[in-house]
Design a protein around this motif. Structure first.
Motif, short mmCIF file in Angstrom:
data_model
loop_
_atom_site.label_atom_id
_atom_site.label_comp_id
_atom_site.label_asym_id
_atom_site.label_seq_id
_atom_site.Cartn_x
_atom_site.Cartn_y
_atom_site.Cartn_z
N THR A 414 0.84 -1.19 0.00
CA THR A 414 0.00 0.00 0.00
C THR A 414 0.87 1.25 0.00
O THR A 414 0.60 2.21 -0.72
CB THR A 414 -0.92 0.01 1.24
N SER A 415 1.91 1.20 0.80
CA SER A 415 2.87 2.31 0.80
C SER A 415 4.21 1.81 1.32
O SER A 415 4.29 0.81 2.05
CB SER A 415 2.38 3.48 1.66
N THR A 416 5.26 2.50 0.93
CA THR A 416 6.61 2.18 1.41
C THR A 416 7.23 3.44 2.00
O THR A 416 6.97 4.56 1.51
CB THR A 416 7.52 1.64 0.28
N LEU A 417 8.02 3.25 3.05
CA LEU A 417 8.72 4.36 3.70
C LEU A 417 10.21 4.06 3.71
O LEU A 417 10.65 3.07 4.28
CB LEU A 417 8.23 4.55 5.13
N GLY A 418 10.97 4.92 3.06
CA GLY A 418 12.42 4.79 3.06
C GLY A 418 13.05 5.74 4.06
O GLY A 418 12.68 6.92 4.12
N ILE A 419 14.01 5.23 4.85
CA ILE A 419 14.68 6.03 5.88
C ILE A 419 16.18 5.96 5.66
O ILE A 419 16.74 4.88 5.51
CB ILE A 419 14.34 5.53 7.29
N THR A 442 7.37 7.09 0.01
CA THR A 442 7.82 8.34 0.62
C THR A 442 9.13 8.09 1.34
O THR A 442 9.47 6.96 1.68
CB THR A 442 6.79 8.89 1.62
N PHE A 443 9.86 9.19 1.61
CA PHE A 443 11.20 9.06 2.17
C PHE A 443 11.42 10.13 3.23
O PHE A 443 10.92 11.24 3.11
CB PHE A 443 12.25 9.18 1.06
N THR A 444 12.17 9.76 4.26
CA THR A 444 12.44 10.70 5.33
C THR A 444 13.87 10.52 5.83
O THR A 444 14.40 9.41 5.84
CB THR A 444 11.45 10.51 6.49
N THR A 445 14.46 11.62 6.24
CA THR A 445 15.81 11.58 6.81
C THR A 445 15.73 11.17 8.27
O THR A 445 14.95 11.73 9.03
CB THR A 445 16.49 12.95 6.70
N GLY A 446 16.52 10.19 8.66
CA GLY A 446 16.50 9.75 10.05
C GLY A 446 17.54 8.69 10.32
O GLY A 446 18.12 8.12 9.39
N ASP A 447 17.78 8.44 11.59
CA ASP A 447 18.73 7.42 12.02
C ASP A 447 18.01 6.08 12.07
O ASP A 447 16.92 5.96 12.63
CB ASP A 447 19.26 7.78 13.40
N ALA A 448 18.61 5.05 11.49
CA ALA A 448 17.98 3.73 11.46
C ALA A 448 17.71 3.19 12.86
O ALA A 448 16.81 2.37 13.04
CB ALA A 448 18.86 2.75 10.69
N ALA A 449 18.45 3.66 13.85
CA ALA A 449 18.22 3.20 15.22
C ALA A 449 16.86 3.63 15.73
O ALA A 449 16.32 3.06 16.68
CB ALA A 449 19.32 3.72 16.14
N ASN A 450 16.29 4.64 15.09
CA ASN A 450 14.99 5.16 15.54
C ASN A 450 13.88 4.88 14.53
O ASN A 450 12.90 5.60 14.47
CB ASN A 450 15.10 6.68 15.77
N ILE A 451 14.06 3.80 13.74
CA ILE A 451 13.12 3.57 12.64
C ILE A 451 11.69 3.35 13.13
O ILE A 451 10.74 3.79 12.47
CB ILE A 451 13.54 2.37 11.76
N PHE A 452 11.50 2.71 14.25
CA PHE A 452 10.14 2.43 14.68
C PHE A 452 9.45 3.70 15.17
O PHE A 452 8.25 3.88 14.98
CB PHE A 452 10.13 1.33 15.74
N ALA A 453 10.21 4.59 15.79
CA ALA A 453 9.64 5.87 16.18
C ALA A 453 9.24 6.66 14.94
O ALA A 453 8.17 7.29 14.90
CB ALA A 453 10.65 6.66 17.02
#
Length: 463
Positions: A414-419, A442-453
């Motif tokens: 349905t959707s994908t989120l790239g971090i 969609t894509f967002t800048t972030g640290d992989a350690a915080n992916i669930f947040a």
């Protein structure tokens, strides 16, 4: 270690705290496994004190020792024993299980029961060794390739073994829960595949002296063309590399032209530099065989900010599927845009950023992932178990880079989120989604350690 022993050329070292996920941690796991398998710790050693005494008897640094290789580590080095030291592992590059080799002692980690050594020569080859397979004159000196003397089938088996050992050593899973690892899928190309190289050269002697720079003294100049290439294995010394057979034709041509350019302009350099060579592909309509395609307007290129001039392009033309021709060139500007085509998808990426460096595998690679990313449909959809299983709708792509998986897998979700932690990679990924008419990625800048947040903020607690 006593001062006398150090003066005599002995050198032992206590390993610093090992970083989680580092090569050192992986190597130590393999060493300990080999020691345990060989029952070294129980062979006549009755206490921790006597074990330490046996292991800490140092070899003279740079002395040569005969080593029989017993195993390959997950970092690609051979692991073996000398006939005079059975409680101690020698780590020797460019070797295979069954090899008997001459090795040069470099650094001993006595407390951890191993020594790093340089490869000198083969005294008795392993049945797996076939030096006729080696195509590079720099092999066994250059720090790049490790297994050119090993058949490709055996290389694939080694890669499978690395994954198996990673689960066994680091997953913390019970043995019965460790998944079965399938066979490694091979690359269509074993040579001529690498789409990126970064050879370098060091500055002139004295150019790194901080005091001279601080005092504003005149920087030394090159008296001759320095070695341009890659590191000698196990050292900080650069070796001269005129050609690299694992690179694509376009990148090999780029290496040739860049070496020539640097040699002609060496007097304008005051320090060393790293040269980027990245392949880029343009698809053009196929032309009749008697009218070969050409490129009259190659992309502009440049080197690093301290490079004195621009290199020339060297177009390479190769046939491409269907009715197009793939025109392959090289880029040297890390901020320029490289293009890759994977089936129906097109990816743009900053030339200096990360992207898969073997484009010959990409269509097979992404097709395999698409075929296996979702669990198989239940054979009995009416069972109570299947009723409780909700369909998987969303994909979270950590370390997404420029969107390779988010985009090629988007039709399944349905959707994908790239971090990704790199804002430039996220910008490229968003551009690639638009370029390929993908509306559900969609894509967002972030640290992989915080992916669930990050995911919770994006999707909430809904299904």
């Amino acid at each position: 270690m006593t001062k006398r022993k150090r003066q005599q050329g002995y050198y032992t070292k206590r390993m610093k705290s090992v970083q989680e996920g580092s090569n050192e941690e992986v190597l130590l796991a393999d060493i300990r496994s080999l020691l345990q398998k060989s029952k070294i710790e129980d062979s006549g050693i009755t206490s921790n004190e006597s074990a330490a005494t046996a292991s800490q008897t140092p070899f003279e640094r740079f002395s040569q020792v005969e080593v029989k290789i017993s195993a390959l580590s997950s970092i690609g080095e051979g692991l073996g024993f000398s006939s005079s030291k059975f409680d101690h592992v020698f780590v020797v590059p460019f070797t295979l299980p069954g090899d008997v080799v001459e090795a040069k002692v470099v650094t001993q980690f006595a407390n951890d029961h191993y020594t790093l050594a340089d490869f000198v020569s083969v005294l008795k080859p392993s049945p797996q060794r076939n030096d006729a397979l080696v195509r590079c004159p720099y092999f066994a000196k250059c720090s790049g390739c490790q297994f050119q003397m090993l058949s490709y089938e055996d290389q694939l088996a080694q890669k499978k073994s690395i994954v198996e050992k990673a689960y066994r050593n680091f997953s913390n899973l019970p043995t019965e829960l460790i998944p079965v690892v399938g066979d490694t899928i091979g690359s269509p190309l074993q040579y001529g595949y690498r789409t990126k190289l970064t050879p370098h050269f060091d500055g002139p002697p004295g150019s790194r002296v901080r005091k001279a720079r601080k005092d504003g003294l005149e920087q030394p100049s090159f008296e001759q063309v320095p070695p341009i290439g890659f590191m000698v294995k196990g050292t900080r010394k650069t070796m001269d590399i005129e050609d690299c057979p694992i690179a694509t034709d376009a990148v090999r041509e780029g290496l040739k032209q860049e070496r020539k350019r640097v040699a002609e302009q060496i007097s304008k350099y005051k320090r060393g530099a790293t040269i980027l060579l990245r392949e880029t592909t343009t698809r053009a309509p196929a032309q009749p065989q008697d009218s070969p395609a050409t490129t009259d307007d190659p992309q502009p290129t440049s080197n690093e900010t301290d490079s004195p001039c621009q290199p020339a392009q060297a177009p390479q033309i190769n046939p491409s599927p269907a009715s197009t021709t793939a025109i392959k060139t090289y880029i040297t500007d890390q901020n320029a845009t490289s293009t890759e085509h994977i089936g129906p998808y097109t990816f743009l990426n900053p030339a200096g950023a990360f992207f898969q460096n073997n484009n010959s595998i990409l269509e097979t690679f992404t097709t395999y992932i698409r075929s296996h990313i979702l669990p198989p449909s239940p054979s009995q959809p009416s069972t109570s178990t299947s009723k409780s299983q909700k369909p998987i709708k969303y994909l979270i792509d950590t370390y997404s880079g420029s969107g390779l998986f988010s985009i090629t897998l988007s039709p399944l979700f349905t959707s994908t989120l790239g971090i990704d932690i790199s804002s430039s990679s996220i910008a490229s990924a968003s551009l690639n989604a638009s370029l390929n008419s993908i509306s559900n990625a969609t894509f967002t800048t972030g640290d992989a350690a915080n992916i669930f947040a990050e995911a919770k903020q994006k999707y909430g607690n809904g299904d």
